[in-house]
Design a protein around this motif. Structure first.
Motif, PDB file in Angstrom:
ATOM      1  N   SER A 160       5.220   6.364 -71.700  1.00 34.22           N
ATOM      2  CA  SER A 160       5.624   7.762 -71.610  1.00 34.22           C
ATOM      3  C   SER A 160       5.396   8.310 -70.198  1.00 34.22           C
ATOM      4  CB  SER A 160       4.827   8.590 -72.617  1.00 34.22           C
ATOM      5  OG  SER A 160       5.110   9.956 -72.478  1.00 34.22           O
ATOM      6  N   PHE A 161       4.265   7.952 -69.608  1.00 32.27           N
ATOM      7  CA  PHE A 161       3.988   8.395 -68.246  1.00 32.27           C
ATOM      8  C   PHE A 161       5.022   7.827 -67.283  1.00 32.27           C
ATOM      9  CE2 PHE A 161       1.923   8.107 -64.100  1.00 32.27           C
ATOM     10  CZ  PHE A 161       1.426   9.398 -63.955  1.00 32.27           C
ATOM     11  N   LEU A 162       5.363   6.544 -67.449  1.00 31.64           N
ATOM     12  CA  LEU A 162       6.335   5.898 -66.559  1.00 31.64           C
ATOM     13  C   LEU A 162       7.729   6.499 -66.677  1.00 31.64           C
ATOM     14  CD1 LEU A 162       5.398   2.126 -66.868  1.00 31.64           C
ATOM     15  CD2 LEU A 162       5.437   3.481 -64.777  1.00 31.64           C
ATOM     16  N   THR A 163       8.150   6.844 -67.890  1.00 34.24           N
ATOM     17  CA  THR A 163       9.523   7.335 -68.066  1.00 34.24           C
ATOM     18  C   THR A 163       9.741   8.696 -67.432  1.00 34.24           C
ATOM     19  OG1 THR A 163       8.977   8.244 -70.242  1.00 34.24           O
ATOM     20  CG2 THR A 163       9.932   6.029 -70.186  1.00 34.24           C
ATOM     21  N   GLY A 164       8.690   9.523 -67.383  1.00 37.63           N
ATOM     22  CA  GLY A 164       8.869  10.845 -66.802  1.00 37.63           C
ATOM     23  C   GLY A 164       8.288  11.003 -65.415  1.00 37.63           C
ATOM     24  N   ALA A 165       7.841   9.924 -64.836  1.00 37.09           N
ATOM     25  CA  ALA A 165       7.134  10.019 -63.558  1.00 37.09           C
ATOM     26  C   ALA A 165       8.074   9.994 -62.364  1.00 37.09           C
ATOM     27  CB  ALA A 165       6.127   8.882 -63.429  1.00 37.09           C
ATOM     28  N   ASP A 166       7.729  10.797 -61.380  1.00 37.89           N
ATOM     29  CA  ASP A 166       8.380  10.728 -60.077  1.00 37.89           C
ATOM     30  C   ASP A 166       7.578   9.753 -59.231  1.00 37.89           C
ATOM     31  OD1 ASP A 166      10.275  12.649 -60.776  1.00 37.89           O
ATOM     32  OD2 ASP A 166       8.980  14.292 -60.131  1.00 37.89           O
ATOM     33  N   ARG A 167       8.194   9.275 -58.179  1.00 34.91           N
ATOM     34  CA  ARG A 167       7.541   8.295 -57.315  1.00 34.91           C
ATOM     35  C   ARG A 167       7.428   8.836 -55.897  1.00 34.91           C
ATOM     36  NH1 ARG A 167       7.872   3.278 -60.082  1.00 34.91           N
ATOM     37  NH2 ARG A 167       9.172   3.478 -61.925  1.00 34.91           N
ATOM     38  N   ALA A 168       6.340   8.476 -55.260  1.00 41.06           N
ATOM     39  CA  ALA A 168       6.134   8.870 -53.861  1.00 41.06           C
ATOM     40  C   ALA A 168       5.342   7.764 -53.180  1.00 41.06           C
ATOM     41  CB  ALA A 168       5.381  10.189 -53.776  1.00 41.06           C
ATOM     42  N   ARG A 169       5.472   7.699 -51.865  1.00 37.52           N
ATOM     43  CA  ARG A 169       4.664   6.752 -51.090  1.00 37.52           C
ATOM     44  C   ARG A 169       3.326   7.403 -50.808  1.00 37.52           C
ATOM     45  NH1 ARG A 169       5.608   1.971 -51.770  1.00 37.52           N
ATOM     46  NH2 ARG A 169       4.439   1.489 -49.895  1.00 37.52           N
ATOM     47  N   GLY A 170       2.276   6.633 -50.962  1.00 35.25           N
ATOM     48  CA  GLY A 170       0.945   7.133 -50.688  1.00 35.25           C
ATOM     49  C   GLY A 170       0.186   6.155 -49.816  1.00 35.25           C
ATOM     50  N   THR A 171      -0.945   6.601 -49.341  1.00 32.07           N
ATOM     51  CA  THR A 171      -1.796   5.770 -48.493  1.00 32.07           C
ATOM     52  C   THR A 171      -3.220   5.834 -49.033  1.00 32.07           C
ATOM     53  OG1 THR A 171      -0.440   6.303 -46.578  1.00 32.07           O
ATOM     54  CG2 THR A 171      -2.615   5.387 -46.143  1.00 32.07           C
ATOM     55  N   VAL A 172      -3.841   4.663 -49.149  1.00 32.85           N
ATOM     56  CA  VAL A 172      -5.253   4.611 -49.530  1.00 32.85           C
ATOM     57  C   VAL A 172      -6.036   5.092 -48.314  1.00 32.85           C
ATOM     58  CG1 VAL A 172      -7.156   3.144 -50.263  1.00 32.85           C
ATOM     59  CG2 VAL A 172      -4.842   2.690 -51.115  1.00 32.85           C
ATOM     60  N   VAL A 173      -6.680   6.256 -48.442  1.00 32.00           N
ATOM     61  CA  VAL A 173      -7.394   6.833 -47.303  1.00 32.00           C
ATOM     62  C   VAL A 173      -8.849   6.371 -47.251  1.00 32.00           C
ATOM     63  CG1 VAL A 173      -5.899   8.833 -47.013  1.00 32.00           C
ATOM     64  CG2 VAL A 173      -7.840   8.975 -48.575  1.00 32.00           C
ATOM     65  N   GLU A 218      -7.151  -1.764 -49.745  1.00 33.16           N
ATOM     66  CA  GLU A 218      -7.896  -1.535 -48.511  1.00 33.16           C
ATOM     67  C   GLU A 218      -7.513  -0.175 -47.946  1.00 33.16           C
ATOM     68  OE1 GLU A 218      -6.994  -4.645 -45.764  1.00 33.16           O
ATOM     69  OE2 GLU A 218      -7.747  -6.224 -47.072  1.00 33.16           O
ATOM     70  N   ALA A 219      -8.439   0.443 -47.230  1.00 32.75           N
ATOM     71  CA  ALA A 219      -8.138   1.714 -46.576  1.00 32.75           C
ATOM     72  C   ALA A 219      -6.958   1.504 -45.620  1.00 32.75           C
ATOM     73  CB  ALA A 219      -9.352   2.231 -45.822  1.00 32.75           C
ATOM     74  N   GLY A 220      -6.004   2.417 -45.661  1.00 28.80           N
ATOM     75  CA  GLY A 220      -4.814   2.321 -44.829  1.00 28.80           C
ATOM     76  C   GLY A 220      -3.644   1.642 -45.518  1.00 28.80           C
ATOM     77  N   GLU A 221      -3.877   1.021 -46.658  1.00 28.54           N
ATOM     78  CA  GLU A 221      -2.807   0.324 -47.374  1.00 28.54           C
ATOM     79  C   GLU A 221      -1.848   1.320 -48.004  1.00 28.54           C
ATOM     80  OE1 GLU A 221      -2.376  -2.968 -50.974  1.00 28.54           O
ATOM     81  OE2 GLU A 221      -4.319  -2.646 -50.020  1.00 28.54           O
ATOM     82  N   ARG A 222      -0.551   1.020 -47.922  1.00 25.85           N
ATOM     83  CA  ARG A 222       0.475   1.864 -48.523  1.00 25.85           C
ATOM     84  C   ARG A 222       0.660   1.450 -49.979  1.00 25.85           C
ATOM     85  NH1 ARG A 222       2.662   6.116 -46.039  1.00 25.85           N
ATOM     86  NH2 ARG A 222       4.732   5.570 -46.691  1.00 25.85           N
ATOM     87  N   VAL A 223       0.760   2.444 -50.859  1.00 25.73           N
ATOM     88  CA  VAL A 223       0.939   2.193 -52.289  1.00 25.73           C
ATOM     89  C   VAL A 223       2.002   3.125 -52.832  1.00 25.73           C
ATOM     90  CG1 VAL A 223      -1.418   1.374 -52.698  1.00 25.73           C
ATOM     91  CG2 VAL A 223      -0.914   3.804 -52.913  1.00 25.73           C
ATOM     92  N   GLU A 224       2.575   2.760 -53.958  1.00 30.18           N
ATOM     93  CA  GLU A 224       3.510   3.641 -54.642  1.00 30.18           C
ATOM     94  C   GLU A 224       2.714   4.466 -55.654  1.00 30.18           C
ATOM     95  OE1 GLU A 224       7.940   3.407 -56.417  1.00 30.18           O
ATOM     96  OE2 GLU A 224       6.540   1.937 -57.248  1.00 30.18           O
ATOM     97  N   VAL A 225       2.926   5.773 -55.625  1.00 28.87           N
ATOM     98  CA  VAL A 225       2.215   6.697 -56.499  1.00 28.87           C
ATOM     99  C   VAL A 225       3.179   7.219 -57.552  1.00 28.87           C
ATOM    100  CG1 VAL A 225       0.981   8.895 -56.598  1.00 28.87           C
ATOM    101  CG2 VAL A 225       0.642   7.372 -54.655  1.00 28.87           C
ATOM    102  N   LEU A 226       2.722   7.267 -58.786  1.00 31.71           N
ATOM    103  CA  LEU A 226       3.479   7.858 -59.882  1.00 31.71           C
ATOM    104  C   LEU A 226       2.827   9.187 -60.233  1.00 31.71           C
ATOM    105  CD1 LEU A 226       3.761   4.682 -62.124  1.00 31.71           C
ATOM    106  CD2 LEU A 226       5.521   5.619 -60.627  1.00 31.71           C
ATOM    107  N   TYR A 227       3.635  10.220 -60.433  1.00 30.66           N
ATOM    108  CA  TYR A 227       3.104  11.544 -60.768  1.00 30.66           C
ATOM    109  C   TYR A 227       4.178  12.319 -61.516  1.00 30.66           C
ATOM    110  CZ  TYR A 227       6.030  13.408 -57.053  1.00 30.66           C
ATOM    111  OH  TYR A 227       7.106  13.741 -56.284  1.00 30.66           O
ATOM    112  N   HIS A 228       3.769  13.370 -62.184  1.00 32.78           N
ATOM    113  CA  HIS A 228       4.709  14.281 -62.832  1.00 32.78           C
ATOM    114  C   HIS A 228       4.864  15.505 -61.942  1.00 32.78           C
ATOM    115  CE1 HIS A 228       5.300  12.223 -66.656  1.00 32.78           C
ATOM    116  NE2 HIS A 228       4.026  11.876 -66.585  1.00 32.78           N
ATOM    117  N   ALA A 229       6.090  15.969 -61.765  1.00 34.12           N
ATOM    118  CA  ALA A 229       6.363  17.094 -60.866  1.00 34.12           C
ATOM    119  C   ALA A 229       5.597  18.349 -61.275  1.00 34.12           C
ATOM    120  CB  ALA A 229       7.865  17.377 -60.826  1.00 34.12           C
TER     121      ALA A 229
END
Length: 157
Positions: free
Chosen positions: A38-51, A103-114
């Protein structure tokens, strides 16, 4: 240690209890899988960074990989991302690991609801599927053992 169960009725109750307990875990695993789907079907995607990585010894707030006997700290990635129409957000993923999965600085795909970008997750196997597989797998094994015992000890006409 020796464990002995006396009487056919007690054996049936233990077998029934094992099947019910396993089925309960299996149902919880299926519910958790449904929540992830359910989370996946309604989720938007964004690029994120592990800070950063937050090292914690208190593992009760999320899931964890590895042995429960190892009480050492685990690394939880802290991720920063910007939703499509919003301000920059930071969140700590609920899944920690040792050694660190990110690792810090690694790029990841983030899933979230608007409508609630603060409830974000890293698009990764552990974040989405670890708990459903753990509960479902344990439930399947326990219910399978109980069913196998019930089948093997059933009365034949």
């Amino acid at each position: 240690m020796r464990f002995q169960v006396r009487g056919l009725g007690a054996r049936r109750w233990i077998t029934f209890g094992t099947i019910v307990f396993g089925t309960l875990f299996l149902v919880i695993g299926l519910i958790l899988a449904g929540v992830s789907v359910s989370f996946l079907t309604g989720a938007d995607r964004a690029r994120g960074t592990v800070v950063s990585l937050e090292w914690r010894t208190d593992h009760s707030t999320g899931t964890s990989r590895g042995s429960r006997t190892n009480n050492g700290p685990m690394a939880y990635p802290v991720v920063e991302f910007t939703p499509a129409h919003g301000t920059r957000r930071t969140f700590r993923d609920s899944t920690g690991s040792k050694p660190p999965a990110y690792e810090a600085g690694e790029r990841v795909e983030v899933l979230y609801h608007a409508d609630s970008p603060e409830d974000a997750r890293i698009n990764g196997f552990a974040s989405l599927w670890l708990m459903p597989l753990v509960f479902g797998g344990i439930g399947l094994v326990i219910a399978g053992i109980g069913t196998g015992v019930a089948w093997a000890t059933r009365r034949r006409p």
